[in-house]
Design a protein around this motif. Structure first.
Motif, PDB file in Angstrom:
ATOM      1  N   SER A  73       8.809  49.930  30.948  1.00 24.90           N
ATOM      2  CA  SER A  73      10.106  50.302  30.330  1.00 24.90           C
ATOM      3  C   SER A  73      10.714  49.174  29.515  1.00 24.90           C
ATOM      4  N   SER A  74      11.183  49.396  28.337  1.00 22.95           N
ATOM      5  CA  SER A  74      11.878  48.497  27.460  1.00 22.95           C
ATOM      6  C   SER A  74      13.500  48.560  27.520  1.00 22.95           C
ATOM      7  N   GLU A  75      13.813  49.897  27.576  1.00 26.22           N
ATOM      8  CA  GLU A  75      14.997  50.483  27.300  1.00 26.22           C
ATOM      9  C   GLU A  75      15.273  51.661  28.035  1.00 26.22           C
ATOM     10  N   THR A  76      16.388  51.814  28.536  1.00 23.78           N
ATOM     11  CA  THR A  76      16.983  52.952  29.257  1.00 23.78           C
ATOM     12  C   THR A  76      18.274  53.217  28.829  1.00 23.78           C
ATOM     13  N   SER A  77      18.756  54.313  28.133  1.00 20.63           N
ATOM     14  CA  SER A  77      20.104  54.573  27.308  1.00 20.63           C
ATOM     15  C   SER A  77      20.777  55.945  27.670  1.00 20.63           C
ATOM     16  N   LYS A  88      12.789  54.443  26.917  1.00 18.55           N
ATOM     17  CA  LYS A  88      11.746  54.162  25.765  1.00 18.55           C
ATOM     18  C   LYS A  88      10.846  52.895  26.395  1.00 18.55           C
ATOM     19  N   GLY A  89       9.502  52.726  25.937  1.00 17.70           N
ATOM     20  CA  GLY A  89       8.503  51.797  26.526  1.00 17.70           C
ATOM     21  C   GLY A  89       7.417  51.798  26.029  1.00 17.70           C
ATOM     22  N   GLY A 146       8.538  57.241  23.772  1.00 22.99           N
ATOM     23  CA  GLY A 146      10.012  57.383  24.158  1.00 22.99           C
ATOM     24  C   GLY A 146      10.022  59.007  24.688  1.00 22.99           C
ATOM     25  N   ALA A 147      11.137  58.965  25.488  1.00 21.48           N
ATOM     26  CA  ALA A 147      11.401  60.489  25.836  1.00 21.48           C
ATOM     27  C   ALA A 147      12.921  60.754  26.249  1.00 21.48           C
ATOM     28  N   TRP A 148      13.247  61.945  26.176  1.00 20.30           N
ATOM     29  CA  TRP A 148      14.586  62.484  26.708  1.00 20.30           C
ATOM     30  C   TRP A 148      14.397  63.202  27.745  1.00 20.30           C
ATOM     31  N   ILE A 149      15.304  62.595  28.751  1.00 16.95           N
ATOM     32  CA  ILE A 149      15.316  63.308  30.260  1.00 16.95           C
ATOM     33  C   ILE A 149      16.837  63.623  30.681  1.00 16.95           C
ATOM     34  N   PRO A 150      16.901  65.082  30.962  1.00 17.25           N
ATOM     35  CA  PRO A 150      18.196  65.416  31.140  1.00 17.25           C
ATOM     36  C   PRO A 150      18.752  64.887  32.565  1.00 17.25           C
TER      37      PRO A 150
END
Length: 271
Positions: A117-121, A221-222, A251-255
């Motif tokens: 993982s490089s970014e979690t927003s 993202k990663g 990357g992914a979108w996770i609710p």
């Protein structure tokens, strides 16, 4: 003599301060780390009020067996894929002291080995799910409005690009995002019709009131690493060799499950 006594007292005083100095340093080290992903006040947990009972997304880290640990540690590439670990856990290899000269190579397939993982927003307004509205332009006193979900909403996430073994990758990304945010995440969550929240919003007289509801989500993202995995048996030795290693950004979108973000607005004219 007095000089010696004063010098001795000075040294004793200095020594008496050392434990307190160490205690202060220890206290600093033990201070809890600040929460990186603070949930805003406008976001509320509606798990108890949700009329649709979402199943808990439980993806615990799979504990490798003793054999699997040895095989994973023998690999030059990090192996974190839960499905690959499960397959190795289900395998058994019997060794014999008379296996001198024995050699075998077993191809286990191409696998996504690990995800970095490089970014979690967090995005607290990932998807709009509801609008409650009241016209108080003819009123003389403020009108109180509360959130009521008008229709059932399904909020889905997903990967942002096509990739090999997407389900394996999603599991690894979900585990990393849950670990970093400490939020209940799922690639699909549902808000049931009739779900309510008791927080009151006041619409002033001679105003229109709009209460917007959003489903939060996390943008993860990663980089995922792939490789061809081989199980090598050489005499009594067993180890894993990974060949043709490649990496790909993803990357992914996770609710966020059972959370709703609210936004309130009062205006003179319809929006």
């Amino acid at each position: 003599m007095k000089k010696h006594i004063s010098l001795l007292l000075t040294m004793l005083l200095m020594l008496s301060f050392i434990p307190s100095a160490f205690a202060e340093k220890a206290a600093v080290k033990k201070a809890p780390a600040p929460v990186k992903y603070q949930v805003p006040a406008s976001v509320r947990n509606i798990s108890k009020e949700n009329t649709y009972p979402n199943s808990t997304q439980d993806l615990p880290l799979l504990k490798p067996s003793d054999l699997t640990k040895k095989l994973i540690n023998s690999s030059k590439e990090k192996i974190e894929n839960p499905d690959l670990i499960r397959m190795l856990n289900e395998s058994s290899i019997n060794s014999t002291p008379f296996a001198v000269g024995y050699r075998a190579i077993i191809y286990l397939g191409q696998w996504p080995l690990n995800y970095e993982s490089s970014e979690t927003s967090p995005n607290w307004e990932y998807q709009k799910i509801n609008t409650n509205y009241f016209d108080n332009r003819g009123g003389k006193v403020p009108y109180q409005i509360k959130y009521v979900q008008e229709s059932q909403k399904i909020i889905r996430g997903g990967l942002t690009a096509k990739i090999a073994n997407p389900e394996d990758v999603k599991k690894m990304m979900l585990l990393k995002a849950m670990e970093k945010t400490r939020l209940p995440l799922s690639f699909e969550t549902i808000i049931g019709a009739g779900t309510k929240n008791d927080h009151i919003y006041n619409i002033p007289a001679n105003r229109l009131g709009y209460l917007y509801a959003y489903a939060p989500g996390v943008n993860e993202k990663g980089k995922v690493t792939y490789g061809e995995v081989y199980l090598m048996l050489k005499g009594s030795k067993k180890f894993i060799v990974v060949k043709n290693v490649t990496s790909q950004g993803i990357g992914a979108w996770i609710p966020v499950q059972d959370y709703v973000s609210f936004g309130f607005a009062a205006s003179e004219r319809p929006r």
